[in-house]
Scaffold this motif. Structure first.
Motif, PDB file in Angstrom:
ATOM      1  N   LEU A  16       0.829  -1.200   0.000  1.00 30.41           N
ATOM      2  CA  LEU A  16       0.000   0.000   0.000  1.00 30.41           C
ATOM      3  C   LEU A  16       0.867   1.255   0.000  1.00 30.41           C
ATOM      4  O   LEU A  16       1.866   1.340   0.716  1.00 30.41           O
ATOM      5  CB  LEU A  16      -0.913   0.013   1.225  1.00 30.41           C
ATOM      6  CG  LEU A  16      -2.051  -0.998   1.232  1.00 30.41           C
ATOM      7  CD1 LEU A  16      -2.725  -1.018   2.589  1.00 30.41           C
ATOM      8  CD2 LEU A  16      -3.070  -0.685   0.133  1.00 30.41           C
ATOM      9  N   THR A  17       0.497   2.222  -0.813  1.00 35.06           N
ATOM     10  CA  THR A  17       1.177   3.522  -0.822  1.00 35.06           C
ATOM     11  C   THR A  17       0.290   4.536  -0.117  1.00 35.06           C
ATOM     12  O   THR A  17      -0.859   4.745  -0.511  1.00 35.06           O
ATOM     13  CB  THR A  17       1.463   3.994  -2.255  1.00 35.06           C
ATOM     14  OG1 THR A  17       2.325   3.059  -2.897  1.00 35.06           O
ATOM     15  CG2 THR A  17       2.137   5.362  -2.243  1.00 35.06           C
ATOM     16  N   LYS A  18       0.824   5.149   0.925  1.00 29.75           N
ATOM     17  CA  LYS A  18       0.074   6.129   1.713  1.00 29.75           C
ATOM     18  C   LYS A  18       0.755   7.485   1.566  1.00 29.75           C
ATOM     19  O   LYS A  18       1.950   7.611   1.818  1.00 29.75           O
ATOM     20  CB  LYS A  18       0.038   5.703   3.181  1.00 29.75           C
ATOM     21  CG  LYS A  18      -0.557   4.320   3.381  1.00 29.75           C
ATOM     22  CD  LYS A  18      -0.258   3.778   4.756  1.00 29.75           C
ATOM     23  CE  LYS A  18      -0.710   2.334   4.891  1.00 29.75           C
ATOM     24  NZ  LYS A  18      -0.307   1.742   6.164  1.00 29.75           N
ATOM     25  N   SER A  19      -0.021   8.474   1.152  1.00 32.87           N
ATOM     26  CA  SER A  19       0.548   9.793   0.858  1.00 32.87           C
ATOM     27  C   SER A  19      -0.155  10.872   1.669  1.00 32.87           C
ATOM     28  O   SER A  19      -1.387  10.969   1.658  1.00 32.87           O
ATOM     29  CB  SER A  19       0.428  10.110  -0.630  1.00 32.87           C
ATOM     30  OG  SER A  19       1.128   9.158  -1.407  1.00 32.87           O
ATOM     31  N   LEU A  20       0.646  11.673   2.351  1.00 37.04           N
ATOM     32  CA  LEU A  20       0.157  12.823   3.116  1.00 37.04           C
ATOM     33  C   LEU A  20       0.672  14.095   2.469  1.00 37.04           C
ATOM     34  O   LEU A  20       1.874  14.237   2.228  1.00 37.04           O
ATOM     35  CB  LEU A  20       0.650  12.748   4.563  1.00 37.04           C
ATOM     36  CG  LEU A  20       0.440  13.999   5.423  1.00 37.04           C
ATOM     37  CD1 LEU A  20      -1.047  14.235   5.674  1.00 37.04           C
ATOM     38  CD2 LEU A  20       1.208  13.889   6.742  1.00 37.04           C
ATOM     39  N   ALA A 112       8.720   1.191  11.975  1.00 42.21           N
ATOM     40  CA  ALA A 112       7.964   1.121  10.726  1.00 42.21           C
ATOM     41  C   ALA A 112       8.779   0.412   9.672  1.00 42.21           C
ATOM     42  O   ALA A 112       9.985   0.223   9.813  1.00 42.21           O
ATOM     43  CB  ALA A 112       7.603   2.523  10.248  1.00 42.21           C
ATOM     44  N   HIS A 113       8.113   0.018   8.614  1.00 50.79           N
ATOM     45  CA  HIS A 113       8.782  -0.622   7.497  1.00 50.79           C
ATOM     46  C   HIS A 113       8.426   0.160   6.231  1.00 50.79           C
ATOM     47  O   HIS A 113       7.268   0.261   5.868  1.00 50.79           O
ATOM     48  CB  HIS A 113       8.333  -2.080   7.362  1.00 50.79           C
ATOM     49  CG  HIS A 113       8.618  -2.876   8.590  1.00 50.79           C
ATOM     50  ND1 HIS A 113       9.847  -3.413   8.865  1.00 50.79           N
ATOM     51  CD2 HIS A 113       7.834  -3.197   9.638  1.00 50.79           C
ATOM     52  CE1 HIS A 113       9.803  -4.063  10.021  1.00 50.79           C
ATOM     53  NE2 HIS A 113       8.591  -3.930  10.513  1.00 50.79           N
ATOM     54  N   CYS A 145       5.504   3.455   1.927  1.00 50.00           N
ATOM     55  CA  CYS A 145       5.000   2.105   1.685  1.00 50.00           C
ATOM     56  C   CYS A 145       5.317   1.301   2.938  1.00 50.00           C
ATOM     57  O   CYS A 145       6.464   1.241   3.365  1.00 50.00           O
ATOM     58  CB  CYS A 145       5.672   1.459   0.476  1.00 50.00           C
ATOM     59  SG  CYS A 145       5.366   2.297  -1.077  1.00 50.00           S
ATOM     60  N   GLY A 146       4.326   0.706   3.527  1.00 49.68           N
ATOM     61  CA  GLY A 146       4.567  -0.030   4.759  1.00 49.68           C
ATOM     62  C   GLY A 146       3.380   0.050   5.674  1.00 49.68           C
ATOM     63  O   GLY A 146       2.284   0.438   5.273  1.00 49.68           O
ATOM     64  N   GLU A 147       3.593  -0.293   6.931  1.00 52.03           N
ATOM     65  CA  GLU A 147       2.475  -0.420   7.853  1.00 52.03           C
ATOM     66  C   GLU A 147       2.063   0.888   8.498  1.00 52.03           C
ATOM     67  O   GLU A 147       0.888   1.140   8.701  1.00 52.03           O
ATOM     68  CB  GLU A 147       2.816  -1.462   8.931  1.00 52.03           C
ATOM     69  CG  GLU A 147       2.965  -2.861   8.361  1.00 52.03           C
ATOM     70  CD  GLU A 147       3.124  -3.908   9.452  1.00 52.03           C
ATOM     71  OE1 GLU A 147       2.758  -3.620  10.600  1.00 52.03           O
ATOM     72  OE2 GLU A 147       3.616  -5.001   9.155  1.00 52.03           O
ATOM     73  N   ILE A 148       3.010   1.731   8.834  1.00 55.85           N
ATOM     74  CA  ILE A 148       2.626   2.953   9.540  1.00 55.85           C
ATOM     75  C   ILE A 148       2.168   4.016   8.553  1.00 55.85           C
ATOM     76  O   ILE A 148       2.640   4.092   7.427  1.00 55.85           O
ATOM     77  CB  ILE A 148       3.790   3.495  10.402  1.00 55.85           C
ATOM     78  CG1 ILE A 148       3.251   4.499  11.429  1.00 55.85           C
ATOM     79  CG2 ILE A 148       4.870   4.126   9.553  1.00 55.85           C
ATOM     80  CD1 ILE A 148       4.249   4.888  12.479  1.00 55.85           C
ATOM     81  N   SER A 149       1.197   4.811   8.960  1.00 61.01           N
ATOM     82  CA  SER A 149       0.690   5.887   8.121  1.00 61.01           C
ATOM     83  C   SER A 149       1.518   7.145   8.340  1.00 61.01           C
ATOM     84  O   SER A 149       1.882   7.474   9.475  1.00 61.01           O
ATOM     85  CB  SER A 149      -0.769   6.168   8.464  1.00 61.01           C
ATOM     86  OG  SER A 149      -1.185   7.386   7.888  1.00 61.01           O
TER      87      SER A 149
END
Length: 271
Positions: A16-20, A112-113, A145-149
């Protein structure tokens, strides 16, 4: 006793890619050309490439990233940019990953990873050639990319800038799989970006949410409620101004803030 964190069992790496995207504005009234130039110089010094690198390095620590490379640049006549490439890393931490909907640290070390992600910042000092309003804008993007947001770094970012207006976007892209092959398009519960902003901060802001839950897109806008003119004057104080001028300057500043907050040009009052 610490609450046990239930962890997802994934097939391979979390893809998952998470973007802020954190966008902030600082608004100021500069009465003269000399005041305007002094304000822009002050901002340039306050948020130069070295200071911004320090802020982004702390963000990297919060989300547990190893820094691979830093590129930074101060521009003429003003402005700065910093880009940090980050890679998968494991930092020593007490407890497991925290994906709860709560404000992040200020800052603390978090495990985090991450893999081949990035953090960037660009600044945009700007002014209105008519009316004496000067504006400083900073755009920060944190992609992981990884578990933590990356939302865990939001609390720190808010406290790193003098912010009159904030526009915050968060989105989750792609999918990962659990060990049964079932696709996961998001791996944590979230109802609003506001869940990651401390209550003491939210008390000071007017806030608007626009969320598209089925697309994992979240948007929050914030405008400072408190208004003390002395906090918006550069090179002079309210006591030095005639009451009529105070009223006129306050109207200009509020008009500027409303246009930025609502994202549109508004009917001009008699400024």
């Amino acid at each position: 006793m610490e609450k046990e964190v239930k962890r997802l069992k994934l097939h391979g790496f979390n893809n998952l890619t998470k973007s802020l995207s954190f966008n902030m504005y600082d608004i100021c009234y500069t009465k003269t050309v000399a005041d305007r130039e002094a304000y822009l110089q002050y901002i340039d010094e306050q948020y130069n490439a070295d200071r911004l690198t320090e802020i982004l390095t702390n963000v990297s620590n919060i989300i547990g990233a190893n820094i691979l490379n830093i590129a930074k640049q101060d521009y003429e006549p003003q402005g700065a940019s910093v880009t940090i490439l980050i890679a998968e890393g494991c930092l020593h931490s007490v407890g497991a990953e925290d994906n709860s909907s709560a404000p992040g640290p200020l800052p603390e070390t978090v495990l985090a990873h991450l893999d081949k992600s990035h953090i960037t910042v660009h600044t945009y000092p700007e002014y209105n050639p008519i009316g004496g309003i000067s504006t400083f804008r900073a755009d920060i993007d944190v992609s992981t990319c990884g578990e933590i947001s990356p939302l865990k770094a939001l609390n720190y970012l808010i406290h790193s800038f003098d912010t009159d207006i904030m526009t915050i976007d968060y989105r989750v892209r792609g999918f990962t799989r659990d060990i049964t092959g079932h696709k996961l398009f998001i791996d944590h519960n979230i109802t609003s970006i506001q869940d990651y902003i401390p209550e003491l901060v939210k008390e000071h802001y007017q806030m608007i949410d626009v969320n598209v839950y089925q697309e994992n897109i979240f948007h929050t806008k914030c405008k400072l409620k408190d208004f003390d003119l002395d906090n918006y004057l550069f090179g002079l104080s309210k006591e030095q101004l005639h009451p009529g001028e105070v009223k006129r300057i306050e109207a200009k500043l509020r008009h500027e803030m409303d246009e930025i907050f609502y994202g549109k040009n508004m009917d001009r009052i008699n400024l």
